[in-house]
Design an enzyme around this catalytic site. Structure first.
Site, PDB file in Angstrom:
ATOM      1  N   LYS A  45      66.216 112.966  28.825  1.00 15.91           N
ATOM      2  CA  LYS A  45      66.279 112.890  30.293  1.00 15.91           C
ATOM      3  C   LYS A  45      67.414 111.962  30.738  1.00 15.91           C
ATOM      4  O   LYS A  45      67.850 111.097  29.969  1.00 15.91           O
ATOM      5  CB  LYS A  45      64.934 112.410  30.846  1.00 15.91           C
ATOM      6  CG  LYS A  45      64.502 111.036  30.350  1.00 15.91           C
ATOM      7  CD  LYS A  45      63.010 110.803  30.612  1.00 15.91           C
ATOM      8  CE  LYS A  45      62.615 109.403  30.182  1.00 15.91           C
ATOM      9  NZ  LYS A  45      61.151 109.258  30.043  1.00 15.91           N
ATOM     10  N   TYR A 272      85.109  87.142  45.926  1.00 18.10           N
ATOM     11  CA  TYR A 272      84.399  87.179  47.209  1.00 18.10           C
ATOM     12  C   TYR A 272      83.467  85.978  47.344  1.00 18.10           C
ATOM     13  O   TYR A 272      82.785  85.606  46.386  1.00 18.10           O
ATOM     14  CB  TYR A 272      83.535  88.441  47.296  1.00 18.10           C
ATOM     15  CG  TYR A 272      84.315  89.720  47.487  1.00 18.10           C
ATOM     16  CD1 TYR A 272      85.094  89.912  48.626  1.00 18.10           C
ATOM     17  CD2 TYR A 272      84.229  90.744  46.548  1.00 18.10           C
ATOM     18  CE1 TYR A 272      85.785  91.109  48.812  1.00 18.10           C
ATOM     19  CE2 TYR A 272      84.914  91.934  46.735  1.00 18.10           C
ATOM     20  CZ  TYR A 272      85.689  92.114  47.866  1.00 18.10           C
ATOM     21  OH  TYR A 272      86.365  93.282  48.051  1.00 18.10           O
TER      22      TYR A 272
HETATM   23  C1  LIG Z   1      60.719 108.717  28.834  1.00 19.55           C
HETATM   24  C2  LIG Z   1      59.478 109.203  28.201  1.00 19.55           C
HETATM   25  C3  LIG Z   1      59.326 109.156  26.805  1.00 19.55           C
HETATM   26  C4  LIG Z   1      60.335 108.475  25.893  1.00 19.55           C
HETATM   27  O1  LIG Z   1      60.137 107.084  25.906  1.00 19.55           O
HETATM   28  P1  LIG Z   1      61.017 106.123  24.960  1.00 19.55           P
HETATM   29  O2  LIG Z   1      60.387 104.801  25.112  1.00 19.55           O
HETATM   30  O3  LIG Z   1      62.415 106.186  25.467  1.00 19.55           O
HETATM   31  O4  LIG Z   1      60.924 106.658  23.571  1.00 19.55           O
HETATM   32  C5  LIG Z   1      58.201 109.753  26.246  1.00 19.55           C
HETATM   33  N1  LIG Z   1      57.253 110.337  27.029  1.00 19.55           N
HETATM   34  C6  LIG Z   1      57.354 110.381  28.374  1.00 19.55           C
HETATM   35  C7  LIG Z   1      56.278 111.023  29.172  1.00 19.55           C
HETATM   36  C8  LIG Z   1      58.462 109.802  29.008  1.00 19.55           C
HETATM   37  O5  LIG Z   1      58.536 109.821  30.343  1.00 19.55           O
END
Ligand SMILES: *Cc1c(COP(=O)(O)O)cnc(C)c1O
Length: 394
Positions: A45, A272
């Site tokens: 993702k 700044y």
């Molecule tokens: C993002 C996510 C993961 C992966 O988590 P990590 O800690 O990056 O391995 C697994 N399951 C769900 C439902 C997620 O949203």
């Protein structure tokens, strides 16, 4: 052929390096850490947490992952359009007008409620396909999922539908990477009540999954058939207290170059809001990257690496520039390479160091790096026809 107009555009002196061989090695090390019967679902993702979803998808496919895991429909369709044929699982909840595309492009949905089950079932029937679904169980996180004690009724509905197949049951840990695993165990026992109910009814489900990276490392009893891991293959640990895997290496490095040097006399201020004033003669390097690239917007905090040494930030971070004190780096040259995140010689600035500056976690900093930083793949292997997902688009 060699006229100036055919040259590629010059790349700005600030960029992200993605170490392909480190990514491959991390996958190999992770594969050794699990039982052979446990499959991997590679969570890609948000552009594989900023690392580039396409390369990550190709390497994940080389390692035989069971699923690529995305969140938005666009993330998944972009990979399908690029020719990635690996099964894909979409997390979260689908809105009704996304369902036809999901079925058409074989994007497996997580289902949380009867509404989606009915809609997916109807669409499956319309397209005359048996569609697999993964039922998300809310075991205590209270984000997505149907409460564990209400799951059996929804399972009956899925099983009763001729065009739906219950391919997975899953849940998600809210506290798998902390020392205190008591809430993780509470969630796990709620998950098991659903699994026990399934076993009693002799209902076979191909993929039972609960683990993220933290659970994968510390809760082997929760591996079941599949683990969903996003952060770990990138060579980053979800917290300081989880188990370590020897040899895991961060995949992403962020770099820039020294764009300008300024000599300050006592009483001169920088940036700044005049947030820094020199109390004696100092030398300042200006670096052409800022909060507009995803660097935390801090003042007089944090370091960068130049010539194998740590140089502290002085003044405030601007949208497109940061300023660092290089008085002690006597051999510094204009256009020297600077490491913003990663290792240089014996010193390192970790993603955790930068995350601390933004009072947040590694995940947030990785996703914060913006696309205006070009992403360059380094240490890549020449690709053969058998590498990665094949090229016939769906
Ligand atoms: C993002 C996510 C993961 C992966 O988590 P990590 O800690 O990056 O391995 C697994 N399951 C769900 C439902 C997620 O949203």
């Amino acid at each position: 052929m060699s006229d100036a107009t055919s040259r590629p555009p010059l790349q700005r002196p600030a960029w992200i390096e993605i170490n392909e061989s480190a990514l491959r090695q991390n996958h190999a090390l992770i594969a050794q850490e699990k039982n052979a019967s446990v499959g991997i679902a590679a969570v890609l993702k948000d552009n594989a947490y900023g690392h580039g979803a396409f390369l990550s998808a190709q390497i994940a496919a080389e390692f035989g992952v069971k699923f690529l895991v995305l969140v938005t429909l666009t993330e998944a369709l972009d990979l399908r359009l690029a020719g990635v044929t690996t099964p894909m699982l979409l997390l979260g909840q689908r809105q009704p007008d996304e369902i036809a595309s999901c079925v058409e492009h074989r994007l497996t949905c997580c289902v949380n409620d009867i509404g989606l089950v009915d809609q997916l079932g109807a669409e499956a029937q319309r397209q005359n396909r048996v569609v697999p679904v993964h039922l998300k169980i809310n075991t205590g996180m209270n984000r997505y999922g149907i409460r564990w004690d209400e799951a059996p009724a929804l399972i009956e509905k899925i099983l009763a539908h001729p065009f739906l197949e219950l391919e997975g049951v899953m849940s998600h840990f809210s506290m798998s990477d902390e020392l205190d695993k008591s809430f993780a165990h509470f969630q796990l026992s709620n998950f098991r009540t659903v699994l026990d109910w399934l076993a009693l009814r002799q209902i076979q489900v191909r993929y039972r999954h609960h683990c993220n990276s933290g659970g994968f490392l510390d809760l082997p009893e929760a591996h079941f058939d599949l683990v969903r891991i996003g952060l770990l293959p990138l060579g980053i640990y979800p917290s300081t207290v989880v188990r370590r895997i020897h040899g895991l290496e961060p995949v992403m490095t962020v770099k820039t170059k020294v764009a300008l040097l300024q000599n300050l006399t006592s009483g001169d201020s920088v940036g700044y809001g005049m947030r820094y004033t020199a109390s004696c003669p100092r030398r300042i390097a200006v670096l052409p990257l800022g909060y507009g690239d995803g660097f935390p917007r801090v003042r007089n905090e944090g370091h960068v690496l130049i010539r194998g040494k740590k140089a502290p930030l002085v003044g405030g971070v601007s949208m497109d520039a940061i300023t660092v004190d290089v008085t002690d780096i006597h051999d510094i040259q204009l256009w020297d390479e600077v490491v913003i995140m990663g290792r240089q010689g014996q010193v390192e600035i970790s993603v955790h160091d930068l995350a601390a500056l933004r009072h947040s976690v590694s995940y947030d900093q990785l996703c914060a790096w913006r696309n205006r930083l070009p992403r360059i793949i380094v240490n890549s292997e020449p690709r053969t026809a058998t590498h990665g997902s094949n090229s016939d688009p769906l």
